[in-house]
Write a protein that holds these residues in place. Structure first.
Motif, PDB file in Angstrom:
ATOM      1  N   ASP A 888      49.310  82.067 -36.638  1.00 26.90           N
ATOM      2  CA  ASP A 888      47.903  81.747 -36.870  1.00 26.90           C
ATOM      3  C   ASP A 888      47.618  80.317 -36.403  1.00 26.90           C
ATOM      4  OD1 ASP A 888      45.296  81.993 -37.656  1.00 26.90           O
ATOM      5  OD2 ASP A 888      45.711  81.975 -39.815  1.00 26.90           O
ATOM      6  N   TYR A 889      46.334  79.990 -36.330  1.00 25.85           N
ATOM      7  CA  TYR A 889      45.918  78.651 -35.914  1.00 25.85           C
ATOM      8  C   TYR A 889      44.711  78.219 -36.735  1.00 25.85           C
ATOM      9  CZ  TYR A 889      43.879  74.897 -33.093  1.00 25.85           C
ATOM     10  OH  TYR A 889      43.354  73.701 -32.689  1.00 25.85           O
ATOM     11  N   ILE A 897      50.372  77.874 -37.405  1.00 25.78           N
ATOM     12  CA  ILE A 897      51.069  78.360 -38.600  1.00 25.78           C
ATOM     13  C   ILE A 897      51.965  79.537 -38.218  1.00 25.78           C
ATOM     14  CG2 ILE A 897      50.796  79.307 -40.921  1.00 25.78           C
ATOM     15  CD1 ILE A 897      47.941  78.054 -40.843  1.00 25.78           C
ATOM     16  N   ILE A 898      53.234  79.468 -38.654  1.00 26.18           N
ATOM     17  CA  ILE A 898      54.196  80.559 -38.431  1.00 26.18           C
ATOM     18  C   ILE A 898      54.745  80.933 -39.792  1.00 26.18           C
ATOM     19  CG2 ILE A 898      56.231  81.290 -37.123  1.00 26.18           C
ATOM     20  CD1 ILE A 898      55.894  78.567 -35.576  1.00 26.18           C
ATOM     21  N   CYS A 899      54.381  82.098 -40.300  1.00 30.81           N
ATOM     22  CA  CYS A 899      54.862  82.479 -41.627  1.00 30.81           C
ATOM     23  C   CYS A 899      55.420  83.902 -41.604  1.00 30.81           C
ATOM     24  CB  CYS A 899      53.778  82.328 -42.683  1.00 30.81           C
ATOM     25  SG  CYS A 899      52.281  83.265 -42.381  1.00 30.81           S
ATOM     26  N   ASN A 900      56.275  84.196 -42.614  1.00 26.93           N
ATOM     27  CA  ASN A 900      56.886  85.524 -42.694  1.00 26.93           C
ATOM     28  C   ASN A 900      57.017  85.948 -44.139  1.00 26.93           C
ATOM     29  OD1 ASN A 900      59.751  84.909 -43.758  1.00 26.93           O
ATOM     30  ND2 ASN A 900      59.525  83.449 -42.070  1.00 26.93           N
ATOM     31  N   TYR A 951      48.423  78.019 -46.710  1.00 28.74           N
ATOM     32  CA  TYR A 951      49.133  78.285 -45.447  1.00 28.74           C
ATOM     33  C   TYR A 951      50.066  79.493 -45.590  1.00 28.74           C
ATOM     34  CZ  TYR A 951      47.655  73.575 -43.963  1.00 28.74           C
ATOM     35  OH  TYR A 951      46.925  72.479 -43.613  1.00 28.74           O
ATOM     36  N   ASN A 952      50.848  79.484 -46.682  1.00 25.38           N
ATOM     37  CA  ASN A 952      51.902  80.491 -46.870  1.00 25.38           C
ATOM     38  C   ASN A 952      51.320  81.779 -47.460  1.00 25.38           C
ATOM     39  OD1 ASN A 952      54.318  81.783 -47.093  1.00 25.38           O
ATOM     40  ND2 ASN A 952      55.266  80.307 -48.486  1.00 25.38           N
ATOM     41  N   VAL A 960      54.566  74.824 -40.124  1.00 23.44           N
ATOM     42  CA  VAL A 960      53.300  74.356 -39.548  1.00 23.44           C
ATOM     43  C   VAL A 960      53.604  73.337 -38.455  1.00 23.44           C
ATOM     44  CG1 VAL A 960      51.081  73.246 -40.001  1.00 23.44           C
ATOM     45  CG2 VAL A 960      52.150  74.683 -41.763  1.00 23.44           C
ATOM     46  N   ILE A 961      53.036  73.557 -37.271  1.00 25.76           N
ATOM     47  CA  ILE A 961      53.159  72.619 -36.156  1.00 25.76           C
ATOM     48  C   ILE A 961      51.823  71.909 -36.014  1.00 25.76           C
ATOM     49  CG2 ILE A 961      53.572  72.373 -33.680  1.00 25.76           C
ATOM     50  CD1 ILE A 961      55.225  74.957 -33.820  1.00 25.76           C
TER      51      ILE A 961
END
Length: 965
Positions: A888-889, A897-900, A951-952, A960-961
């Protein structure tokens, strides 16, 4: 008249001259080296391996081998001088396999006969470049017949042209050998095989008939020998190996000593103590079954190398001049001094043995007396235990039995038994003496290959070494050494080690107590929570009553307030002197989650209830309650202070008592027998002597005060309420442990980097070769099963595609930054992880905002970051029912955002996971996230992990980048 030779003479020269199994193997290995081999093996095939019916022992070398003429003119000629002629090989040629000429390890021309010691019957396969493969079959027991003359013995030899030809020729060789039994009488008419030797004859015939080689082994043996132009080497196949050969492959305690003896005797075949001196490779592969294959030489540990001297506490390095003088250096822990010695003996030209270098390391038997940290000390101690000893080499080849633990030719252990202060232990030392035929021609090997001949030169050589080590111990290393450099350093290291050991023991007790508290506190909390809830229920019931009185609820309020005060005592005290383990922190986190849940539910309910209670009570009743709470707080604080004061006084009294005892002991030791000594003084000389003794004793006792009493007083004088000593010490210890761990990991990583470069190079060549081969096979259409061939081609193509995807990731230096969209990243990841996404049924998706977002960056950098995070996500989602990855952005904060939906990252790990070498994954290296952060920082980006629910959204791991500034 002329000499005639009985066949038995060959048996005496061969098997009769070999002392043991290691000597026999060593002799054949030396012959292989002399034949310019680079690889020497002694392979053991047990009858449990594949289709081997009975054990086989195979000696191999990849040397130049022999032609039929070489067998007839050299190998079958005893005492040949082909190795002792110095002019034979002066330069690189076909005879040296185009290698640099070697100094010959063998010289007597009978070493080849040691093969007779290994068992019977024997098949020799040997091949010289440009000549056919030769096969020779023989059973050495034939030579035990004392009626046979050498002229009566027939040794069959055959050419081998192909695999198909091999088994036929082997049967022919066996039949030709058995013709030796057809002759009944010698030239004088006597029976060759007397009745008492018929048993030997039957044994030989039975063994020859049973001699078989399995097909898989035939192909392995012949594979590199059938090439007429390029094949070369020699192999001895022993069909009924010596029992000892089979016994060293067992894994029981009964034969442990023998296995260790054989292993230690064959270890260090060439002088590996010298850097870059690996002149030949040796192995003893053991084939037990398809799942158990190992090198016997490594069963008891690796042999020494030049770097091991860096781990020795004492190193002696120098040269003896052959006349009793040594010049070199002596390293005592971390101090190096020049050292020279001359044996004050009578000089005699006849006893000159020639100069030689010597280098010896000594490892302390106690870790507390070594400068090494635990792992390094254990590593060198294990090597010393397996292979410790003083080795003798001649022209880089080991001279047996020197170096064996049980062969203490300089009598170190004997001297230690008489007086341990001689210090040197043969079992704790390692190193070498390097002889050469040219320099040390008077130090001669015994014909049995068991040591050096006890001539005048050897006796002088031995005497000089013994005197040297005695003097060295008396001057530096013994308990009464004249120079105290070594002893002082040793004592200091010992004291430091003991202090650390005591401190570690104290830390261990704290760890145990903390671990115990982590088990006990949850149970304590459950009791606390049950009581708290019970009081709240009673209080609520009484508060709901319309006619509630303060007296009805006074005791409940009092107990509830007491429980509120006690809440802090439910949190385990985290030690400051050491860093808790991640497992302990995980358990603490889970426990704290329970406490947090209590505060957010039950405690909040109690606050609402207390408001209602206050509404029911009068001001004067509330004032009473307030006063009681004030007194309760005051009492609790006084109790804590009193407990600390008692503990402080107890510790102080204990220290003062110990101080007084040690002080009294020191004063008593000075005054011991004072009156007796004073009364014994009857002359000026005795006054001088006793004064010197008194001064010496005073200095010793003053040192004792400085060592025992002063350090504690100095430590106490530096204590301050403003400095938390426990916290400071714990911080330094944690930093030390972290640095030590990172250093070990850095070394492994450096090795891994080299390996990756090598693998990359090899992969490129391998892919080219396989591609070429598949193309050729496609052209000639050798495959009848087209479907299987296409399947092979398709699978290789997939492997190659994966490599293409991966290979740019570590070739970043020449890459130019480009505009990379979120959609590009998403497509790349789907392609890279396609099989694993499908296998694990992962819902991998990205939002429209992410797909439309783009950034300017070197493509391999951003790909590597995402690959690392997704790879970890797949690992941690394995045991989850729902597996999802979301990209996501957030445009308002400019964050990716990179979540799992995998495991959530514990709060205490949130920052740690980006530290180098930190990993919670079994066998994880902890490099990926660290490198990701570093490479992103160089591109003006940063990455962090968060459990913030904004975020999560998947409640697993979330990264998060964001822009760095």
């Amino acid at each position: 008249m002329q000499f005639r030779t009985k066949a038995r003479a060959v048996d005496l020269l061969g098997k009769g001259q070999i002392a043991d199994l290691p000597t026999a193997i060593t002799e054949l290995w030396k012959n292989g080296y002399d034949a310019y081999a680079d690889n020497l093996t002694a392979e053991i095939y047990l009858d449990t391996y594949k289709d081997v019916n009975s054990p086989l022992f195979i000696m191999t070398d990849d040397g130049k081998g022999m032609s039929r003429n070489d067998i007839l003119e050299k190998w079958l000629v005893l005492g040949t001088d082909s190795k002792s002629r110095a002019t034979l090989e002066e330069k690189e040629s076909e005879e040296t396999l185009w290698k640099k000429p070697r100094i010959k390890a063998g010289e007597k021309g009978i070493g080849r006969l040691s093969v007779a010691f290994l068992g019977n019957p024997m098949l020799m396969l040997t091949k010289k470049q440009g000549h056919p493969l030769q096969a020779l079959f023989f059973d050495w027991r034939l030579l035990e017949n004392y009626n046979l003359f050498l002229d009566d013995v027939n040794i069959p030899v055959e050419d081998i042209d192909s695999f198909d030809d091999f088994h036929f020729k082997l049967e022919k060789l066996k039949n030709d050998f058995l013709l030796n039994f057809d002759k009944e009488n010698d030239i004088d008419g006597n029976y060759i095989w007397e009745e008492k030797q018929l048993g030997l004859r039957r044994d030989i015939e039975d063994s020859v008939i049973k001699s078989k080689i399995p097909d898989f082994l035939s192909k392995k043996l012949l594979n590199d020998l059938l090439d007429i132009e390029n094949g070369h080497g020699t192999k001895f196949i022993i069909f009924e190996p010596l029992d000892q050969i089979i016994e060293i492959t067992k894994n029981d305690d009964d034969g442990l000593d023998d296995r260790q003896f054989v292993a230690s005797s064959l270890a260090g075949f060439t002088n590996d103590f010298v850097e870059n001196n690996k002149i030949v490779n040796t192995e003893i592969p053991v084939f037990k079954d398809v799942n158990i294959e190992y090198d016997f030489l490594n069963v008891f540990g690796q042999f020494f190398n030049s770097e091991d001297f860096n781990y020795a506490d004492v190193v002696i390095d120098g040269v003896f001049n052959g006349q009793g003088s040594f010049n070199g250096t002596l390293k005592l822990y971390d101090e190096v001094i020049n050292y020279s010695y001359t044996n004050p003996r009578k000089k005699d030209k006849r006893s000159f043995y020639g100069s030689f270098p010597i280098k010896v390391g000594v490892s302390q038997g106690k870790e507390s007396e070594s400068k090494l940290e635990s792992n390094a000390w254990k590593r060198i101690s294990d090597k010393v235990k397996a292979n410790g000893g003083l080795y003798i080499y001649r022209d880089n080849f080991r001279v047996l039995p020197y170096g064996r633990t049980d062969f203490d030719f300089l009598g170190f252990e004997k001297r230690r038994a008489l007086r341990a202060s001689s210090y040197f232990s043969h079992r704790r030392m390692f190193g070498y003496i390097e002889l050469s035929r040219k320099r040390n021609d008077k130090l001669i090997d015994k014909s049995s290959r068991e040591g050096l001949i006890n001539n005048s030169a050897y006796r002088t050589f031995k005497n000089d070494l013994e005197s040297f080590f005695k003097e060295l111990a008396q001057e530096y290393l013994g308990t009464d050494a004249r120079e105290s450099i070594f002893l002082d350093k040793k004592e200091k290291i010992k004291e430091e080690s003991e202090a650390i050991k005591k401190d570690n023991k104290r830390a261990t007790e704290e760890k145990k107590a903390f671990t115990k508290s982590l088990r006990e506190y949850p149970e304590k909390f459950e009791k606390y929570k049950t009581e708290y809830q019970s009081i709240l229920e009673q209080l609520e019931e009484k508060t709901n009553a319309s006619d509630v009185l303060y007296a009805d609820i006074e005791n409940l309020l009092d107990r509830l307030h007491t429980l509120d005060i006690e809440f802090k005592t439910l949190i385990p005290k985290v030690p400051k002197r050491y860093k808790p383990t991640d497992t302990q922190l995980d358990r603490l986190d889970k426990y704290e989650d329970k406490l947090l849940g209590f505060n957010e539910t039950i405690k909040k309910d109690s606050e609402q209830l207390m408001i209602r209670v206050q509404e029911k009570l009068e001001v004067k009743e509330l004032k009473v309650e307030f006063t009681k709470n004030y007194q309760k707080y005051n009492g609790t604080l006084e109790k804590i202070i009193t407990e600390n004061r008692i503990q402080l006084k107890t510790q102080y009294d204990s220290l003062l008592k110990d101080f007084s005892f040690r002080s009294r002991r020191i004063i008593d030791e000075l005054n011991f027998e004072k009156d007796k000594i004073v009364n014994s003084i009857d002359s000026k000389e005795s006054v001088l002597i006793e004064s010197e003794k008194l001064a010496s004793k005073f200095e010793f006792l003053r040192d004792q005060i400085n060592k025992e009493l002063s350090p504690l007083v100095e430590h106490l004088s530096k204590l301050s309420f403003d400095i938390d000593e426990e916290l400071v010490q714990g911080a330094y210890k944690a930093e030390y442990e972290t640095i030590k761990y990172k250093w070990e990991q850095t070394r492994e990583t450096a090795q891994l980097g080299v390996a990756v470069e090598i693998i990359d190079h090899e992969f490129n060549q391998l892919y080219a070769k396989i591609n070429s081969s598949i193309d050729k096979l496609s052209e000639v259409n050798l495959f009848t099963d087209v479907e299987q061939f296409n399947f092979l081609k398709q699978n290789f193509k997939q492997l190659e595609d994966k490599y293409d995807l991966l290979s740019p990731l570590y070739r970043i230096s020449g890459v130019v930054p480009k505009n990379v969209s979120g959609l590009d990243i998403s497509k790349y990841l789907l392609k890279f992880f396609d099989r694993r996404i499908e296998d694990y049924n992962i819902n991998f998706h990205s939002t429209e905002e992410f797909n439309n977002y783009s950034l300017t960056i070197k493509e391999p950098i951003i790909h590597t970051v995402f690959i690392n995070i997704i790879n970890n996500a797949i690992y941690w989602m394995r045991n989850k029912e729902h597996r999802e990855v979301l990209l996501d952005y957030k445009s308002d904060t400019n964050e990716i955002i990179i979540c799992n939906s995998g495991l959530k990252i514990e709060n205490h790990r949130i920052e740690k996971i980006f530290e180098m070498f930190y990993s919670n994954r079994p066998n994880g290296r902890g490099i990926g996230l660290y490198l990701s952060k570093q490479s992103l920082n160089e591109s003006n980006l940063d990455i962090y992990a968060t459990n913030d629910k904004e975020y999560n959204v998947l409640n697993g791991a979330c990264f998060v980048i964001k822009p760095l500034n």
